[in-house]
Design a protein around this motif. Structure first.
Motif, PDB file in Angstrom:
ATOM      1  N   VAL A 161       1.692 -13.915  -4.100  1.00 38.77           N
ATOM      2  CA  VAL A 161       2.597 -13.771  -2.960  1.00 38.77           C
ATOM      3  C   VAL A 161       3.474 -15.011  -2.863  1.00 38.77           C
ATOM      4  O   VAL A 161       3.048 -16.109  -3.230  1.00 38.77           O
ATOM      5  CB  VAL A 161       1.796 -13.557  -1.646  1.00 38.77           C
ATOM      6  CG1 VAL A 161       0.982 -14.806  -1.304  1.00 38.77           C
ATOM      7  CG2 VAL A 161       2.716 -13.184  -0.490  1.00 38.77           C
ATOM      8  N   LEU A 186       4.838  -9.630  -2.063  1.00 46.54           N
ATOM      9  CA  LEU A 186       3.663  -9.515  -2.924  1.00 46.54           C
ATOM     10  C   LEU A 186       4.110  -8.918  -4.247  1.00 46.54           C
ATOM     11  O   LEU A 186       4.750  -7.858  -4.274  1.00 46.54           O
ATOM     12  CB  LEU A 186       2.608  -8.628  -2.273  1.00 46.54           C
ATOM     13  CG  LEU A 186       1.281  -8.479  -3.018  1.00 46.54           C
ATOM     14  CD1 LEU A 186       0.491  -9.794  -2.950  1.00 46.54           C
ATOM     15  CD2 LEU A 186       0.454  -7.333  -2.436  1.00 46.54           C
ATOM     16  N   LEU A 212      -3.020  -7.203   4.222  1.00 45.16           N
ATOM     17  CA  LEU A 212      -2.298  -6.733   3.041  1.00 45.16           C
ATOM     18  C   LEU A 212      -1.961  -5.246   3.119  1.00 45.16           C
ATOM     19  O   LEU A 212      -1.077  -4.765   2.407  1.00 45.16           O
ATOM     20  CB  LEU A 212      -3.113  -7.003   1.774  1.00 45.16           C
ATOM     21  CG  LEU A 212      -3.181  -8.456   1.284  1.00 45.16           C
ATOM     22  CD1 LEU A 212      -3.904  -8.528  -0.044  1.00 45.16           C
ATOM     23  CD2 LEU A 212      -1.809  -9.075   1.173  1.00 45.16           C
ATOM     24  N   HIS A 250      -3.663 -14.342  -5.786  1.00 49.01           N
ATOM     25  CA  HIS A 250      -4.778 -13.689  -5.107  1.00 49.01           C
ATOM     26  C   HIS A 250      -6.088 -14.280  -5.621  1.00 49.01           C
ATOM     27  O   HIS A 250      -6.226 -14.557  -6.817  1.00 49.01           O
ATOM     28  CB  HIS A 250      -4.727 -12.178  -5.386  1.00 49.01           C
ATOM     29  CG  HIS A 250      -5.620 -11.367  -4.517  1.00 49.01           C
ATOM     30  ND1 HIS A 250      -6.983 -11.256  -4.761  1.00 49.01           N
ATOM     31  CD2 HIS A 250      -5.364 -10.608  -3.422  1.00 49.01           C
ATOM     32  CE1 HIS A 250      -7.523 -10.462  -3.840  1.00 49.01           C
ATOM     33  NE2 HIS A 250      -6.559 -10.058  -3.020  1.00 49.01           N
TER      34      HIS A 250
END
Length: 225
Positions: free
Chosen positions: A17, A27, A87, A9
């Protein structure tokens, strides 16, 4: 199941991920466990039984995944499409763009020549408003997320000259044929654009086409979109 692509991220270093050959995204949060053998979220699109075929699993394999710069979205590439995932929504993508749907009828021959296993990359522009991915015949695709409009561009030697304008192309699949259209049967599958990059702040892109590296800038892309 094999893992194909992974990325951290952009803001939260404990989150990452990874994609799989089954078309799923997982994730993981490293705060939960140092060994990330369990996922926090799984993103998967339900399969349409009506479209099920021998090639379904192969073409659903996710060859690349990228976080948006904002960190809210995921961009994925499978064989025929690019998809944008939120997300906060695991049940399916929020946007789907057809990269080369015209190849669906040629999956058998693409399987025989191993092209169906090609792994294309995908990238965001600096503002997450445009996405880009590669195709065959030295073509690559850009999609404007606001309008949903896509354009096919061609990387070739003439376009590498200073001030040259990127050439837009159209694939002929039936109906009225316009001058300059490229027929599906005449596509060169040895000329594939698998790798690309977008400058993190500027509208500058790098395209790797076989043994050539092309760099295009700003004004040209804006005109074509």
């Amino acid at each position: 199941i094999s893992e194909l692509a992974a990325e951290f991220h952009p803001q939260h270093c404990h989150l990452f991920v990874y994609s799989s050959s089954k078309g799923t995204l997982r994730l993981c949060d490293m705060r939960e466990s140092a060994l990330c053998d369990k996922h926090s979220k799984i993103f998967e699109e339900p399969e349409d039984p009506g479209n099920r075929s021998f090639f379904s699993e192969i073409i659903s394999s996710v060859s690349d995944v990228k976080f948006s710069h904002s960190g809210r979205y995921l961009l994925t590439r499978d064989y025929l499409t690019v998809k944008v995932w939120d997300l906060n929504m695991e049940k399916g993508p929020v946007e789907t763009y057809q990269v080369h749907e015209y190849l669906r009828s040629k999956l058998c021959s693409l399987y025989e020549n191993d092209c169906i296993f090609d792994k294309f990359e995908c990238v965001w522009n600096s503002t997450d408003s445009v996405i880009m991915t590669g195709a065959y015949n030295s073509f690559f695709r850009m999609f404007d997320r606001e309008t949903g409009r896509g354009v096919t561009l061609e990387s070739w030697r003439e376009s590498s000259k200073p001030r040259a304008v990127l050439r837009t192309r159209r694939i002929y699949t039936g109906g009225r044929r316009r001058r300059g259209d490229v027929g599906v049967d005449s596509l060169d599958f040895t000329k594939k654009i698998l790798h690309m990059a977008w400058h993190p702040a500027e509208n500058i892109i790098a395209i790797a086409a076989t043994n050539n590296l092309y760099i295009f800038q700003d004004r040209v892309n804006a005109e074509n979109l």
